[in-house]
Design a protein around this motif. Structure first.
Motif, PDB file in Angstrom:
ATOM      1  N   ILE A   1       0.846  -1.223   0.074  1.00 29.11           N
ATOM      2  CA  ILE A   1      -0.015  -0.211  -0.068  1.00 29.11           C
ATOM      3  C   ILE A   1       0.923   1.189   0.121  1.00 29.11           C
ATOM      4  O   ILE A   1       1.848   1.189   0.626  1.00 29.11           O
ATOM      5  N   HIS A   2       0.485   2.337  -0.485  1.00 32.42           N
ATOM      6  CA  HIS A   2       1.388   3.425  -0.777  1.00 32.42           C
ATOM      7  C   HIS A   2       0.465   4.653  -0.715  1.00 32.42           C
ATOM      8  O   HIS A   2      -0.762   4.521  -0.951  1.00 32.42           O
ATOM      9  N   SER A   3       0.818   5.846  -0.269  1.00 29.71           N
ATOM     10  CA  SER A   3       0.326   6.995  -0.164  1.00 29.71           C
ATOM     11  C   SER A   3       1.327   8.041  -0.380  1.00 29.71           C
ATOM     12  O   SER A   3       2.552   8.027  -0.049  1.00 29.71           O
ATOM     13  N   ARG A   4       0.886   9.267  -1.052  1.00 26.18           N
ATOM     14  CA  ARG A   4       1.675  10.298  -1.074  1.00 26.18           C
ATOM     15  C   ARG A   4       0.845  11.752  -0.837  1.00 26.18           C
ATOM     16  O   ARG A   4      -0.232  11.810  -1.043  1.00 26.18           O
ATOM     17  N   ASP A   5       1.933  12.559  -0.311  1.00 25.63           N
ATOM     18  CA  ASP A   5       1.394  13.845   0.339  1.00 25.63           C
ATOM     19  C   ASP A   5       2.604  14.828   0.587  1.00 25.63           C
ATOM     20  O   ASP A   5       3.573  14.026   0.998  1.00 25.63           O
ATOM     21  N   LYS A   6       2.297  16.050   0.745  1.00 20.96           N
ATOM     22  CA  LYS A   6       3.316  16.838   1.291  1.00 20.96           C
ATOM     23  C   LYS A   6       3.682  16.902   2.582  1.00 20.96           C
ATOM     24  O   LYS A   6       4.627  16.996   3.212  1.00 20.96           O
ATOM     25  N   SER A   7       2.464  16.322   3.452  1.00 22.21           N
ATOM     26  CA  SER A   7       2.334  16.100   4.776  1.00 22.21           C
ATOM     27  C   SER A   7       2.645  14.579   5.113  1.00 22.21           C
ATOM     28  O   SER A   7       1.850  13.757   4.889  1.00 22.21           O
ATOM     29  N   ILE A   8       3.534  14.622   6.054  1.00 22.62           N
ATOM     30  CA  ILE A   8       3.803  13.124   6.547  1.00 22.62           C
ATOM     31  C   ILE A   8       2.847  12.628   7.449  1.00 22.62           C
ATOM     32  O   ILE A   8       2.626  11.346   7.292  1.00 22.62           O
ATOM     33  N   ASN A   9       2.124  13.621   8.077  1.00 20.46           N
ATOM     34  CA  ASN A   9       1.136  13.032   8.841  1.00 20.46           C
ATOM     35  C   ASN A   9      -0.180  12.463   8.194  1.00 20.46           C
ATOM     36  O   ASN A   9      -0.986  11.852   8.571  1.00 20.46           O
ATOM     37  N   VAL A  10      -0.514  13.129   6.847  1.00 22.27           N
ATOM     38  CA  VAL A  10      -1.352  12.698   5.902  1.00 22.27           C
ATOM     39  C   VAL A  10      -1.158  11.418   5.559  1.00 22.27           C
ATOM     40  O   VAL A  10      -1.883  10.480   5.414  1.00 22.27           O
ATOM     41  N   VAL A  11       0.192  11.374   5.148  1.00 29.10           N
ATOM     42  CA  VAL A  11       0.625  10.010   4.746  1.00 29.10           C
ATOM     43  C   VAL A  11       0.294   8.817   5.667  1.00 29.10           C
ATOM     44  O   VAL A  11       0.107   7.785   5.409  1.00 29.10           O
ATOM     45  N   GLU A  12       0.822   9.221   6.971  1.00 28.77           N
ATOM     46  CA  GLU A  12       0.659   8.267   7.905  1.00 28.77           C
ATOM     47  C   GLU A  12      -0.775   7.813   8.303  1.00 28.77           C
ATOM     48  O   GLU A  12      -1.158   6.500   8.334  1.00 28.77           O
ATOM     49  N   LYS A  13      -1.580   8.772   8.332  1.00 30.22           N
ATOM     50  CA  LYS A  13      -2.959   8.538   8.545  1.00 30.22           C
ATOM     51  C   LYS A  13      -3.674   7.645   7.154  1.00 30.22           C
ATOM     52  O   LYS A  13      -4.389   6.801   7.613  1.00 30.22           O
TER      53      LYS A  13
END
Length: 194
Positions: free
Chosen positions: A9-21
């Motif tokens: 699974i993967h996620s990308r965003d400028k915010s590490i908190n959004v990625v973690e969530k």
């Protein structure tokens, strides 16, 4: 992404908190699905990696706090996925070191076989046992640091010398006679085919 018994699974965003969530929500969904379908998820084989450029890694530590079935997910700096070693800074050094090791080992075997097989069979050995290691996922790493490419280039040139041990020809002439592209052109050809 699913492949045989592996899932990513993967996620990308400028915010590490959004990625973690996003990743934690994905892990929770996977755990629920596994429970409903009587499958066992092994939390000890679950890893996380943050891939970003070097500047982002230097600004502040990019850490993820994730868990599966109450067990923390280990964050790693590199991870092997379908035979490709990906590192957190996309440097490709670890992957290319492994490629060079495989190629070098097979060139050694080719050297040992050389007295017993002809040129056509040596070329066949190259195409079957050496070239696939160079080609596999080359479109991902072909723009890496020139130092890494140079090691692989030296190995390919050494293979050409073994296949065609004619002292009157330069290595470039040997490559041309064997219908082998120089490494940089070969990598560009792979990208064109893709």
């Amino acid at each position: 992404d699913l492949f045989a018994d592996d899932a990513t699974i993967h996620s990308r965003d400028k915010s590490i908190n959004v990625v973690e969530k996003n990743l934690q929500n994905g892990l929770n969904d996977i755990t629920t699905w596994c429970d409903q379908n009587e499958m066992v998820l092994n939390p000890t084989k679950t890893e996380s990696i943050v891939i970003a450029n070097q500047q982002k890694h230097q600004k502040k530590p990019l850490t993820l706090t994730l868990s599966v079935q109450g067990q923390p997910v280990v964050q790693v700096d590199k991870h092997k996925l379908l035979g490709v070693t990906i590192d957190s800074k996309m440097k490709w050094q670890d992957h290319l070191d492994k490629v060079c090791k495989h190629v070098s080992r097979n060139i050694y075997l080719l050297t040992r076989l050389k007295p017993f097989i002809g040129q056509d069979t040596r070329k066949l050995f190259y195409n079957a046992k050496i070239k696939p290691h160079i080609d596999y996922s080359s479109t991902l790493w072909d723009k890496t640091c020139q130092v890494h490419i140079q090691k692989l280039n030296s190995l390919q040139r050494r293979a050409a010398k073994i296949i065609l041990p004619n002292a009157t020809l330069t290595t470039d002439e040997k490559l041309a006679k064997l219908n082998m592209l120089p490494l940089e052109q070969h990598l560009l050809f792979n990208k064109g085919v893709l």
